[in-house]
Design an enzyme around this catalytic site. Structure first.
Site, short mmCIF file in Angstrom:
data_model
loop_
_atom_site.label_atom_id
_atom_site.label_comp_id
_atom_site.label_asym_id
_atom_site.label_seq_id
_atom_site.Cartn_x
_atom_site.Cartn_y
_atom_site.Cartn_z
N GLY A 41 45.40 31.30 36.73
CA GLY A 41 45.66 32.74 36.62
C GLY A 41 45.66 33.53 37.91
O GLY A 41 46.42 34.48 38.07
N GLU A 96 39.78 36.77 41.58
CA GLU A 96 40.08 36.57 40.16
C GLU A 96 41.21 37.46 39.69
O GLU A 96 41.48 38.52 40.26
CB GLU A 96 38.83 36.84 39.31
CG GLU A 96 38.10 35.58 38.86
CD GLU A 96 38.88 34.75 37.83
OE1 GLU A 96 40.11 34.85 37.74
OE2 GLU A 96 38.22 33.99 37.10
N ASP A 100 37.01 39.29 31.61
CA ASP A 100 36.97 39.70 30.21
C ASP A 100 35.51 39.70 29.77
O ASP A 100 34.80 40.67 29.98
CB ASP A 100 37.84 38.71 29.42
CG ASP A 100 38.06 39.13 27.98
OD1 ASP A 100 37.46 40.13 27.56
OD2 ASP A 100 38.84 38.47 27.27
N LYS A 128 38.40 44.28 32.28
CA LYS A 128 38.48 44.87 30.94
C LYS A 128 37.23 45.68 30.70
O LYS A 128 36.12 45.16 30.77
CB LYS A 128 38.63 43.79 29.88
CG LYS A 128 40.04 43.26 29.77
CD LYS A 128 40.22 42.45 28.52
CE LYS A 128 41.56 41.73 28.56
NZ LYS A 128 41.75 40.83 27.41
N PHE A 149 44.99 42.40 25.04
CA PHE A 149 45.47 41.15 25.63
C PHE A 149 46.69 41.44 26.49
O PHE A 149 47.68 41.99 26.03
CB PHE A 149 45.82 40.12 24.55
CG PHE A 149 46.08 38.76 25.14
CD1 PHE A 149 45.02 37.91 25.43
CD2 PHE A 149 47.36 38.35 25.43
CE1 PHE A 149 45.25 36.67 26.01
CE2 PHE A 149 47.61 37.11 26.01
CZ PHE A 149 46.54 36.27 26.29
N VAL A 150 46.60 41.08 27.75
CA VAL A 150 47.69 41.36 28.67
C VAL A 150 48.28 40.07 29.25
O VAL A 150 47.62 39.03 29.27
CB VAL A 150 47.23 42.28 29.83
CG1 VAL A 150 46.86 43.66 29.31
CG2 VAL A 150 46.04 41.67 30.59
N ASP A 156 48.66 34.47 31.37
CA ASP A 156 49.57 33.81 30.44
C ASP A 156 49.23 34.03 28.98
O ASP A 156 48.12 34.41 28.62
CB ASP A 156 49.53 32.30 30.69
CG ASP A 156 48.21 31.68 30.22
OD1 ASP A 156 47.14 32.15 30.67
OD2 ASP A 156 48.25 30.75 29.39
P1 IMP Z 1 35.97 35.45 30.56
O1 IMP Z 1 35.77 36.59 31.53
O2 IMP Z 1 35.03 34.32 30.74
O3 IMP Z 1 36.01 35.95 29.14
O4 IMP Z 1 37.38 34.79 30.75
C1 IMP Z 1 38.28 35.25 31.64
C2 IMP Z 1 39.47 34.36 31.63
O5 IMP Z 1 40.13 34.41 30.35
C3 IMP Z 1 40.46 34.86 32.64
O6 IMP Z 1 40.29 34.21 33.88
C4 IMP Z 1 41.79 34.57 31.99
O7 IMP Z 1 42.21 33.27 32.33
C5 IMP Z 1 41.51 34.65 30.51
N1 IMP Z 1 41.85 35.99 29.97
C6 IMP Z 1 41.01 36.98 29.64
N2 IMP Z 1 41.66 38.06 29.17
C7 IMP Z 1 42.98 37.75 29.22
C8 IMP Z 1 44.18 38.48 28.87
O8 IMP Z 1 44.19 39.64 28.42
N3 IMP Z 1 45.35 37.81 29.05
C9 IMP Z 1 45.41 36.54 29.53
N4 IMP Z 1 44.32 35.83 29.88
C10 IMP Z 1 43.11 36.42 29.72
MG MG Z 2 41.39 33.07 35.21
#
Ligand code: IMP
Ligand code: MG
Length: 173
Positions: A41, A96, A100, A128, A149-150, A156
């Protein structure tokens, strides 16, 4: 599903990355900086942010996959590709695409901290709002976005849309 409204335009992203790059340049002046991006990403923000940092930085990449339910980050992370180099005593900035729940990054930060870098900070293009399940100390944030969700600009939906130069939401056909 189809590409919905644009949340952050190409111009807004590029303009913000210029500002973040200037800030990072000022903060790390005279220091040996290593940028670490998490694949896949963050590949695009790494490429554009790095070009806005006027320092002789080095770059490296990690690839991780999270265990557990496919739709939700479990916070248990498997390292698929580790850094190519030691980071002890070095200034490390994790780059990053989006934070999320924060669980992945929380794991990563703890994993890298054990290696005793001189400093360890986080730069993310998107944050977010109100969703962090673990408090993440983010040094540089591009944009706070609503919990939708973006896709685009590295992000992706089942592998697609990473190449869009802007950030958009997905919507029903
Ligand atoms: P988290 O912060 O551990 O929940 O996960 C973050 C990862 O989830 C990011 O690095 C992205 O790869 C993926 N992710 C989180 N939100 C989105 C979204 O809205 N679109 C696409 N990928 C996302
Ligand atoms: Mg990522």
């Amino acid at each position: 599903m189809k590409i919905g409204r644009t949340l952050v335009s190409e111009e807004e992203i590029q303009q913000r990355l210029v500002e973040m790059g200037a800030e990072i340049t000022a903060d790390y002046e005279g220091k040996d900086l290593l940028l670490v991006a998490v694949l896949k990403g963050a590949f695009m923000v790494m490429a554009d942010l790095a070009r806005n940092i006027a320092l002789p930085v080095e770059i490296d990449f990690m690839a991780v996959s999270s265990y557990g339910a496919a739709t939700q980050t479990s916070g248990v992370v498997r390292i698929l590709k580790d850094l190519d180099q030691e980071i002890a005593g070095r200034h490390v900035l994790i780059v990053e695409d989006i934070i999320d729940s924060g669980l992945t990054l929380d794991y990563l930060r703890r994993n890298l901290e054990v290696r005793e870098p001189a400093s360890l900070e986080i730069a993310t293009l998107l944050l977010k709002s109100g969703l962090q399940r673990v408090p993440i100390d983010v040094r540089y944030t591009g944009f706070e976005i609503p919990p939708e969700f973006v896709i685009g600009y590295g992000l992706d939906l089942v592998g697609k849309y990473r190449n869009l130069p802007y950030i958009a939401v997905m919507e029903e056909e």
